[in-house]
Structure formats: structure tokens, C-alpha cells
Design a protein around this motif. Structure first.
Motif, PDB file in Angstrom:
ATOM      1  N   SER A 133      12.319   1.039  -7.238  1.00  0.00           N
ATOM      2  CA  SER A 133      12.964   0.799  -8.530  1.00  0.00           C
ATOM      3  C   SER A 133      13.834  -0.447  -8.520  1.00  0.00           C
ATOM      4  O   SER A 133      14.475  -0.753  -9.530  1.00  0.00           O
ATOM      5  N   ASP A 134      13.864  -1.154  -7.395  1.00  0.00           N
ATOM      6  CA  ASP A 134      14.674  -2.360  -7.263  1.00  0.00           C
ATOM      7  C   ASP A 134      13.758  -3.573  -7.432  1.00  0.00           C
ATOM      8  O   ASP A 134      12.930  -3.866  -6.578  1.00  0.00           O
ATOM      9  N   ALA A 135      13.913  -4.283  -8.537  1.00  0.00           N
ATOM     10  CA  ALA A 135      13.021  -5.396  -8.845  1.00  0.00           C
ATOM     11  C   ALA A 135      13.075  -6.477  -7.771  1.00  0.00           C
ATOM     12  O   ALA A 135      12.051  -7.085  -7.438  1.00  0.00           O
ATOM     13  N   ARG A 136      14.263  -6.718  -7.215  1.00  0.00           N
ATOM     14  CA  ARG A 136      14.381  -7.752  -6.193  1.00  0.00           C
ATOM     15  C   ARG A 136      13.590  -7.373  -4.944  1.00  0.00           C
ATOM     16  O   ARG A 136      12.933  -8.221  -4.326  1.00  0.00           O
ATOM     17  N   VAL A 137      13.644  -6.108  -4.562  1.00  0.00           N
ATOM     18  CA  VAL A 137      12.894  -5.667  -3.389  1.00  0.00           C
ATOM     19  C   VAL A 137      11.394  -5.693  -3.674  1.00  0.00           C
ATOM     20  O   VAL A 137      10.590  -6.172  -2.865  1.00  0.00           O
ATOM     21  N   ARG A 138      10.991  -5.175  -4.825  1.00  0.00           N
ATOM     22  CA  ARG A 138       9.560  -5.150  -5.170  1.00  0.00           C
ATOM     23  C   ARG A 138       8.956  -6.545  -5.196  1.00  0.00           C
ATOM     24  O   ARG A 138       7.783  -6.733  -4.881  1.00  0.00           O
ATOM     25  N   ALA A 139       9.758  -7.524  -5.571  1.00  0.00           N
ATOM     26  CA  ALA A 139       9.261  -8.897  -5.651  1.00  0.00           C
ATOM     27  C   ALA A 139       9.227  -9.592  -4.297  1.00  0.00           C
ATOM     28  O   ALA A 139       8.658 -10.677  -4.174  1.00  0.00           O
ATOM     29  N   ASN A 140       9.816  -8.978  -3.282  1.00  0.00           N
ATOM     30  CA  ASN A 140       9.883  -9.603  -1.975  1.00  0.00           C
ATOM     31  C   ASN A 140       8.506  -9.579  -1.307  1.00  0.00           C
ATOM     32  O   ASN A 140       7.880  -8.526  -1.165  1.00  0.00           O
ATOM     33  N   GLU A 141       8.049 -10.734  -0.896  1.00  0.00           N
ATOM     34  CA  GLU A 141       6.727 -10.865  -0.287  1.00  0.00           C
ATOM     35  C   GLU A 141       6.577  -9.972   0.942  1.00  0.00           C
ATOM     36  O   GLU A 141       5.540  -9.317   1.141  1.00  0.00           O
ATOM     37  N   ASN A 142       7.599  -9.926   1.767  1.00  0.00           N
ATOM     38  CA  ASN A 142       7.501  -9.148   3.003  1.00  0.00           C
ATOM     39  C   ASN A 142       7.461  -7.647   2.722  1.00  0.00           C
ATOM     40  O   ASN A 142       6.752  -6.905   3.406  1.00  0.00           O
ATOM     41  N   PHE A 143       8.227  -7.201   1.729  1.00  0.00           N
ATOM     42  CA  PHE A 143       8.192  -5.788   1.348  1.00  0.00           C
ATOM     43  C   PHE A 143       6.771  -5.393   0.942  1.00  0.00           C
ATOM     44  O   PHE A 143       6.237  -4.372   1.404  1.00  0.00           O
ATOM     45  N   ARG A 144       6.160  -6.196   0.113  1.00  0.00           N
ATOM     46  CA  ARG A 144       4.801  -5.880  -0.360  1.00  0.00           C
ATOM     47  C   ARG A 144       3.796  -5.923   0.794  1.00  0.00           C
ATOM     48  O   ARG A 144       2.943  -5.041   0.916  1.00  0.00           O
ATOM     49  N   ASP A 145       3.916  -6.948   1.623  1.00  0.00           N
ATOM     50  CA  ASP A 145       2.913  -7.117   2.674  1.00  0.00           C
ATOM     51  C   ASP A 145       3.076  -6.118   3.816  1.00  0.00           C
ATOM     52  O   ASP A 145       2.103  -5.764   4.478  1.00  0.00           O
ATOM     53  N   GLN A 146       4.314  -5.672   4.078  1.00  0.00           N
ATOM     54  CA  GLN A 146       4.502  -4.614   5.069  1.00  0.00           C
ATOM     55  C   GLN A 146       3.765  -3.344   4.632  1.00  0.00           C
ATOM     56  O   GLN A 146       3.094  -2.694   5.442  1.00  0.00           O
ATOM     57  N   LEU A 147       3.890  -2.996   3.353  1.00  0.00           N
ATOM     58  CA  LEU A 147       3.192  -1.812   2.850  1.00  0.00           C
ATOM     59  C   LEU A 147       1.688  -2.027   2.841  1.00  0.00           C
ATOM     60  O   LEU A 147       0.922  -1.106   3.161  1.00  0.00           O
ATOM     61  N   ALA A 148       1.257  -3.242   2.501  1.00  0.00           N
ATOM     62  CA  ALA A 148      -0.178  -3.519   2.477  1.00  0.00           C
ATOM     63  C   ALA A 148      -0.795  -3.439   3.866  1.00  0.00           C
ATOM     64  O   ALA A 148      -1.969  -3.086   4.017  1.00  0.00           O
ATOM     65  N   ALA A 149      -0.011  -3.749   4.905  1.00  0.00           N
ATOM     66  CA  ALA A 149      -0.527  -3.765   6.273  1.00  0.00           C
ATOM     67  C   ALA A 149      -0.541  -2.392   6.925  1.00  0.00           C
ATOM     68  O   ALA A 149      -1.141  -2.211   7.983  1.00  0.00           O
ATOM     69  N   ALA A 150       0.114  -1.410   6.322  1.00  0.00           N
ATOM     70  CA  ALA A 150       0.314  -0.114   6.978  1.00  0.00           C
ATOM     71  C   ALA A 150      -0.977   0.690   7.063  1.00  0.00           C
ATOM     72  O   ALA A 150      -1.784   0.714   6.130  1.00  0.00           O
ATOM     73  N   ASP A 151      -1.162   1.358   8.190  1.00  0.00           N
ATOM     74  CA  ASP A 151      -2.164   2.409   8.290  1.00  0.00           C
ATOM     75  C   ASP A 151      -1.582   3.726   7.790  1.00  0.00           C
ATOM     76  O   ASP A 151      -2.279   4.537   7.183  1.00  0.00           O
ATOM     77  N   ILE A 152      -0.295   3.935   8.089  1.00  0.00           N
ATOM     78  CA  ILE A 152       0.416   5.151   7.674  1.00  0.00           C
ATOM     79  C   ILE A 152       1.730   4.719   7.026  1.00  0.00           C
ATOM     80  O   ILE A 152       2.478   3.924   7.601  1.00  0.00           O
ATOM     81  N   VAL A 153       2.009   5.215   5.833  1.00  0.00           N
ATOM     82  CA  VAL A 153       3.263   4.937   5.148  1.00  0.00           C
ATOM     83  C   VAL A 153       4.169   6.157   5.293  1.00  0.00           C
ATOM     84  O   VAL A 153       3.775   7.283   4.963  1.00  0.00           O
ATOM     85  N   ILE A 154       5.381   5.925   5.815  1.00  0.00           N
ATOM     86  CA  ILE A 154       6.363   6.995   6.005  1.00  0.00           C
ATOM     87  C   ILE A 154       7.395   6.885   4.881  1.00  0.00           C
ATOM     88  O   ILE A 154       8.239   5.986   4.896  1.00  0.00           O
ATOM     89  N   ALA A 155       7.307   7.761   3.897  1.00  0.00           N
ATOM     90  CA  ALA A 155       8.289   7.794   2.806  1.00  0.00           C
ATOM     91  C   ALA A 155       9.516   8.533   3.322  1.00  0.00           C
ATOM     92  O   ALA A 155       9.525   9.759   3.421  1.00  0.00           O
ATOM     93  N   ASN A 156      10.548   7.772   3.659  1.00  0.00           N
ATOM     94  CA  ASN A 156      11.708   8.296   4.380  1.00  0.00           C
ATOM     95  C   ASN A 156      12.863   8.585   3.419  1.00  0.00           C
ATOM     96  O   ASN A 156      12.837   8.238   2.251  1.00  0.00           O
ATOM     97  N   LYS A 157      13.884   9.243   3.944  1.00  0.00           N
ATOM     98  CA  LYS A 157      15.120   9.556   3.224  1.00  0.00           C
ATOM     99  C   LYS A 157      14.870  10.487   2.039  1.00  0.00           C
ATOM    100  O   LYS A 157      15.470  10.360   0.974  1.00  0.00           O
ATOM    101  N   GLN A 158      13.987  11.440   2.255  1.00  0.00           N
ATOM    102  CA  GLN A 158      13.618  12.391   1.211  1.00  0.00           C
ATOM    103  C   GLN A 158      14.816  13.165   0.678  1.00  0.00           C
ATOM    104  O   GLN A 158      14.832  13.581  -0.483  1.00  0.00           O
ATOM    105  N   ASP A 159      15.813  13.352   1.516  1.00  0.00           N
ATOM    106  CA  ASP A 159      17.010  14.092   1.103  1.00  0.00           C
ATOM    107  C   ASP A 159      17.828  13.330   0.072  1.00  0.00           C
ATOM    108  O   ASP A 159      18.700  13.910  -0.578  1.00  0.00           O
ATOM    109  N   ARG A 160      17.569  12.036  -0.118  1.00  0.00           N
ATOM    110  CA  ARG A 160      18.326  11.219  -1.061  1.00  0.00           C
ATOM    111  C   ARG A 160      17.566  10.921  -2.350  1.00  0.00           C
ATOM    112  O   ARG A 160      18.106  10.266  -3.239  1.00  0.00           O
ATOM    113  N   TRP A 161      16.326  11.368  -2.465  1.00  0.00           N
ATOM    114  CA  TRP A 161      15.524  11.011  -3.632  1.00  0.00           C
ATOM    115  C   TRP A 161      16.002  11.737  -4.881  1.00  0.00           C
ATOM    116  O   TRP A 161      16.433  12.891  -4.841  1.00  0.00           O
ATOM    117  N   GLN A 162      15.878  11.041  -6.013  1.00  0.00           N
ATOM    118  CA  GLN A 162      16.022  11.643  -7.330  1.00  0.00           C
ATOM    119  C   GLN A 162      14.629  11.760  -7.960  1.00  0.00           C
ATOM    120  O   GLN A 162      13.640  11.250  -7.417  1.00  0.00           O
TER     121      GLN A 162
END
Length: 327
Positions: free
Chosen positions: A129-158
Motif C-alpha cells: 500500500s506504499d506507493a514509494r515502495v511499490r515503485a522501487n525497482e528492487n522491490f518489484r524485482d526481488q518479488l519477481a525473482a522469488a521461487d517462494i514468497v514469504i508474506a511475513n508479519k502476519q500479526d500486524r496485518w489489517q
């Protein structure tokens, strides 16, 4: 053959916590190593991982993912020469691009030594939900490169974070694995998963940041120096860190309040206090502290922010928290 996993994730996603959890589950009799890179020059993760029982190699200053890859190659070659390893976990900086690292690990020269297994990317879904993070090239490419995505900090999600994750999963995950967790608690068996993501990654633009001449080691104090400060900057982020000698102790409440209230995005450190030592990890409003069984050889704390901060004012406030009045 050494089994290798790349563990990536943007700033504050929980990479180091996940590493600590995985290392605590290391099979008896196996020899593991961690090759860790940080954006800042101080080298905090080395102190955090020092009690893990793994072989540790630090590459500070955000340089593991540089286009020429030389610091990464040197650090990796040193590990291969000096240790008989069963598994190697590689943690690049949260501002690092994975393509150069994956290409290097897949190179023909390393094929007799390394087996590249699943790459894991830590994701804090609140960052979607953070536009600055979503627009970051490395953020996008780290997710694109993943074999497994770990959605962390579940206790803090809304609810909005769950919805954002569900939308991202529908649009981007394809046939890759998504694991939801908190505090980086994942099944170590995920490390043995094969690579399943064979998509062609985009070539990142060459990023710029300063390098010290000291090479492959975190900042160290000069002889007789009580403390030092170091800077780094690049990709729109700034880092300032401090290292203090082993004789310098900090006021416990004072250092925790300093870290909690500093007007910056990220604070991370391991500090010697009168009661022993405390690790500090703050990302935005998330603030986690933990006492340490074994005091580190020195104190280290680092700030990362998305703009220039008043480093001198922050430093002045930090120095006032020392229990000793020595210079």
C-alpha cells in the motif's frame, strides 16, 4: 555440493529474523554459512547473527549487488576456500537487485561447487500500500525473482493488507509458492525446494553509492578510538551508523527511546547496556527489542531514511546516552 539459497526482501521485511529462525533449526552435524550484505557500512547483522553457530561473512556498504559483482565474488570464494560447507544462505541488502547475484551463482565456474536451490523473498504486505515502495525497482524485482514468497508479519496485518496481498497474488504470483507467517517462522524444508521460477529477469540499472577502501569487512574502530560514524547513500536512501568500543555502555531506557522516537524510517542495532546487551529493530512504527545472552564485542547502531536527516543532532542525542563521560 553446497546447497545455496538466496534470501531477499525489501527494507524491514524480516530477513535477519528469518535467518535466525532457520539457523536455529540447522540439522546437527551440518555446517552452514551466511553471506550477508547490508546497505550501511557499520555491519549490524553480523552482530545479530554472531550467536547462530553458522560461519559468517559480511559485505557491508550495499555492494554485493553491484553490476561488477566483485565484492560478492571475493566473499563467496573466501568461504569456499576456507570452509567445508553443507549449505550457504545469502542475504543481500534490502535495496539490492537479485539478478546479478543469481546470474553469478548460476555461472559455469561455480557449477562444480554450488547447487542453487529455491530463492526466498520476504514480503511485508503492508508495503504493497506504499506507493514509494511499490515503485522501487528492487522491490518489484526481488518479488519477481522469488521461487517462494514469504508474506511475513502476519500479526500486524489489517484487512486492507490482506486484500492487497490477495490482489498481488492473483496478478503476480503465478505458479510460485506463497507462505504466510509471522516473526520469520518458516519450515526449514522450504530451503530444499528446487528453483521453480525460470522467468527472465530485467537488467537493473547500475546503482551508485560510495565504497570504502577497507574491502570485505564491517567498520572497525581505529586504535584508541572510542567511536566512529559512517555514511552511505544510494537509490534514494541514506544510511548513517555508529560503532562504539566495548567499554562504552548506554543508558537502557534512553537508548530505547532514542531509537523509538528518531524521525527516520529504520533503526537497527545491538547495544551494550549496564544489564548486558539489547538488540533493537525498528521499521516505521514497528519496534522490537530483545535482550542478548552474550554481550557483543562493541555497540553498533544504524539509521536508514529516505531523505537526508539531521545526523549531527541525532548523534549529539546518542552521545549523551553514554554512561561514561570519556571522549
Amino acid at each position: 555440493m553446497i546447497q545455496v539459497n538466496l534470501i531477499t526482501g525489501f527494507l524491514g521485511s524480516g530477513k535477519t529474523t528469518t535467518l535466525l529462525h532457520l539457523l536455529a533449526q540447522k540439522p546437527e552435524g551440518e555446517n552452514w554459512a551466511v553471506l550477508v550484505n547490508e546497505f550501511g557500512e557499520i555491519g549490524i547483522d553480523g552482530a545479530l547473527l554472531a550467536e547462530s553457530g553458522a560461519v559468517l561473512k559480511e559485505i557491508p556498504g550495499g555492494c554485493m549487488c553491484c553490476v561488477n559483482g566483485l565484492p560478492m565474488q571475493v566473499g563467496l570464494n573466501m568461504l569456499l576456500r576456507q570452509h567445508q560447507l553443507d549449505r550457504l544462505l545469502i542475504e543481500p541488502t534490502g535495496l539490492g537487485h537479485p539478478k546479478q547475484i543469481l546470474d553469478m551463482l548460476s555461472a559455469e565456474v561455480y557449477q562444480p561447487w554450488l547447487t542453487l536451490q529455491a530463492s526466498l523473498t520476504l514480503l511485508d504486505p503492508r508495503q504493497l500500500s506504499d506507493a514509494r515502495v511499490r515503485a522501487n525497482e528492487n522491490f518489484r524485482d526481488q518479488l519477481a525473482a522469488a521461487d517462494i514468497v514469504i508474506a511475513n508479519k502476519q500479526d500486524r496485518w489489517q484487512e486492507q493488507d490482506r486484500q492487497a496481498l490477495a490482489q498481488w497474488q492473483a496478478e503476480q504470483l503465478e505458479d510460485r509458492l506463497l507462505v504466510c507467517t509471522e516473526y520469520g517462522r518458516i519450515d526449514p524444508a522450504l530451503l530444499a525446494q528446487p528453483r521453480r521460477n525460470l522467468r527472465t529477469l530485467p537488467q537493473s540499472e547500475a546503482h551508485q553509492h560510495a565504497h570504502r577502501d577497507s574491502g570485505l569487512s564491517a567498520l572497525r574502530l581505529d586504535r584508541n578510538a572510542r567511536w566512529r560514524r559512517a555514511f552511505n547513500q544510494g537509490q534514494g536512501y541514506y544510511a548513517c551508523g555508529w560503532a562504539f568500543d566495548s567499554d562504552t555502555l548506554f543508558d537502557t531506557i534512553g537508548i530505547l527511546e532514542w531509537a523509538r522516537l528518531a524521525p527516520v524510517a529504520r533503526v537497527k542495532g545491538v547495544m551494550r547496556i549496564a544489564e548486558g546487551a539489547v538488540s533493537i529493530n525498528r521499521q516505521g512504527a514497528d519496534f522490537h527489542i530483545e535482550t542478548r545472552q552474550t554481550p557483543p564485542p562493541d555497540s553498533r547502531i544504524e539509521i536508514i531514511h529516505d531523505s537526508e536527516a539531521d545526523w549531527n543532532q541525532l548523534q549529539s542525542e546518542l552521545l549523551k546516552l553514554r554512561l561514561s563521560n570519556k571522549p
